[in-house]
Write a protein that holds these residues in place. Structure first.
Motif, short mmCIF file in Angstrom:
data_model
loop_
_atom_site.label_atom_id
_atom_site.label_comp_id
_atom_site.label_asym_id
_atom_site.label_seq_id
_atom_site.Cartn_x
_atom_site.Cartn_y
_atom_site.Cartn_z
N GLU A 146 29.57 46.64 18.57
CA GLU A 146 30.64 45.85 19.18
C GLU A 146 30.38 44.36 19.08
N LEU A 147 29.13 43.94 19.16
CA LEU A 147 28.80 42.52 19.01
C LEU A 147 29.19 42.02 17.63
N VAL A 148 28.82 42.76 16.59
CA VAL A 148 29.13 42.32 15.23
C VAL A 148 30.63 42.30 14.99
N ILE A 149 31.35 43.27 15.53
CA ILE A 149 32.80 43.33 15.34
C ILE A 149 33.50 42.21 16.11
N SER A 150 33.12 41.99 17.33
CA SER A 150 33.84 41.01 18.16
C SER A 150 33.42 39.57 17.88
N GLN A 151 32.19 39.38 17.38
CA GLN A 151 31.68 38.02 17.15
C GLN A 151 30.96 37.92 15.80
N PRO A 152 31.67 38.17 14.70
CA PRO A 152 31.01 38.10 13.40
C PRO A 152 30.69 36.66 13.02
N MET A 153 29.68 36.49 12.19
CA MET A 153 29.34 35.18 11.63
C MET A 153 30.03 34.98 10.28
N TYR A 154 30.14 36.07 9.53
CA TYR A 154 30.73 36.03 8.19
C TYR A 154 31.73 37.16 8.05
N VAL A 155 32.69 36.94 7.16
CA VAL A 155 33.65 37.98 6.80
C VAL A 155 33.88 37.89 5.30
N ARG A 156 34.12 39.04 4.71
CA ARG A 156 34.44 39.05 3.29
C ARG A 156 35.31 40.24 2.96
N GLN A 157 36.15 40.05 1.96
CA GLN A 157 36.93 41.16 1.42
C GLN A 157 35.98 41.98 0.58
N SER A 158 35.94 43.24 0.80
CA SER A 158 35.05 44.11 0.03
C SER A 158 35.51 44.16 -1.42
N ASP A 159 34.58 43.96 -2.35
CA ASP A 159 34.95 44.03 -3.76
C ASP A 159 34.94 45.46 -4.28
N ARG A 160 34.07 46.28 -3.77
CA ARG A 160 34.01 47.68 -4.22
C ARG A 160 35.03 48.56 -3.51
N HIS A 161 35.44 48.18 -2.32
CA HIS A 161 36.40 48.97 -1.54
C HIS A 161 37.53 48.04 -1.10
N ALA A 162 38.53 47.90 -1.92
CA ALA A 162 39.59 46.91 -1.71
C ALA A 162 40.37 47.11 -0.42
N LEU A 167 20.15 40.99 9.74
CA LEU A 167 21.56 40.94 9.40
C LEU A 167 22.17 42.33 9.43
N MET A 168 23.35 42.43 10.04
CA MET A 168 24.04 43.71 10.14
C MET A 168 25.43 43.58 9.57
N LEU A 169 25.86 44.57 8.79
CA LEU A 169 27.18 44.59 8.18
C LEU A 169 27.97 45.75 8.78
N LEU A 227 22.57 38.92 1.63
CA LEU A 227 23.48 37.89 2.15
C LEU A 227 23.63 36.76 1.14
N GLU A 228 22.54 36.30 0.58
CA GLU A 228 22.59 35.22 -0.41
C GLU A 228 23.38 35.62 -1.64
N LYS A 229 23.24 36.86 -2.07
CA LYS A 229 24.00 37.36 -3.21
C LYS A 229 25.50 37.34 -2.91
N LYS A 230 25.87 37.76 -1.71
CA LYS A 230 27.28 37.74 -1.30
C LYS A 230 27.79 36.31 -1.23
N LYS A 231 26.97 35.39 -0.75
CA LYS A 231 27.35 33.98 -0.71
C LYS A 231 27.59 33.44 -2.12
N ARG A 232 26.67 33.73 -3.03
CA ARG A 232 26.80 33.24 -4.41
C ARG A 232 28.04 33.78 -5.11
N SER A 233 28.47 34.97 -4.73
CA SER A 233 29.67 35.56 -5.35
C SER A 233 30.93 34.81 -4.97
N GLY A 234 30.85 34.02 -3.89
CA GLY A 234 32.01 33.27 -3.43
C GLY A 234 32.93 34.03 -2.50
N SER A 235 32.64 35.31 -2.26
CA SER A 235 33.53 36.12 -1.44
C SER A 235 33.20 36.06 0.05
#
Length: 129
Positions: free
Chosen positions: A54-70, A86-88, A114-122
């Motif tokens: 519930e903490l991660v869902i209600s107060q996320p630090m990052y969000v991204r559109q999933s590339d593998r699961h649109a 880090l929790m996803l 996390l760094e890989k996701k950041k570098r992808s730009g998503s």
């Protein structure tokens, strides 16, 4: 054993602003099937994920559109855990028949992930948005 649970409200205004989506107000829903998936398929992370879900869902630090699961988006947050902080949480973009958003999965990720996701730009910072 793996009970379904209505979790917390999603921060849809922030998610919409950052991702450009049009999510309607709704809560996150953990079905018994998703609960079992997290417990069995992500068993090493389960005890941490279920407590912090519930903490991660209600107060996320990052969000991204999933590339593998649109049809999903991902919420990520640092949690107070030595070594793997880090929790996803993967959540469906469409509301279910009860007007809630289905949690698809939850697991811990590494700083390298996390760094890989950041570098992808998503990966988008959601705090303060």
């Amino acid at each position: 054993m793996f009970a379904a649970r209505l979790l917390c409200e999603l921060p849809v205004d922030s998610i919409n602003r950052v991702l450009g989506t049009e999510l309607e107000v709704g809560c996150a829903w953990l079905s018994s099937i998703a609960h079992r998936h997290i417990a069995v398929d992500c068993s090493d992370d389960y005890s941490i994920c279920i407590v912090n879900l519930e903490l991660v869902i209600s107060q996320p630090m990052y969000v991204r559109q999933s590339d593998r699961h649109a049809r999903n988006f991902e919420l990520i947050r640092r949690i107070d855990l030595e070594g793997r902080p880090l929790m996803l949480v993967a959540v469906s973009l469409e509301r279910n028949d009860r007007g809630n958003y289905n949690v698809r999965s939850s697991y811990l990720i590494t700083e390298t992930d996390l760094e890989k996701k950041k570098r992808s730009g998503s990966l988008k910072l959601i705090i303060g948005s």
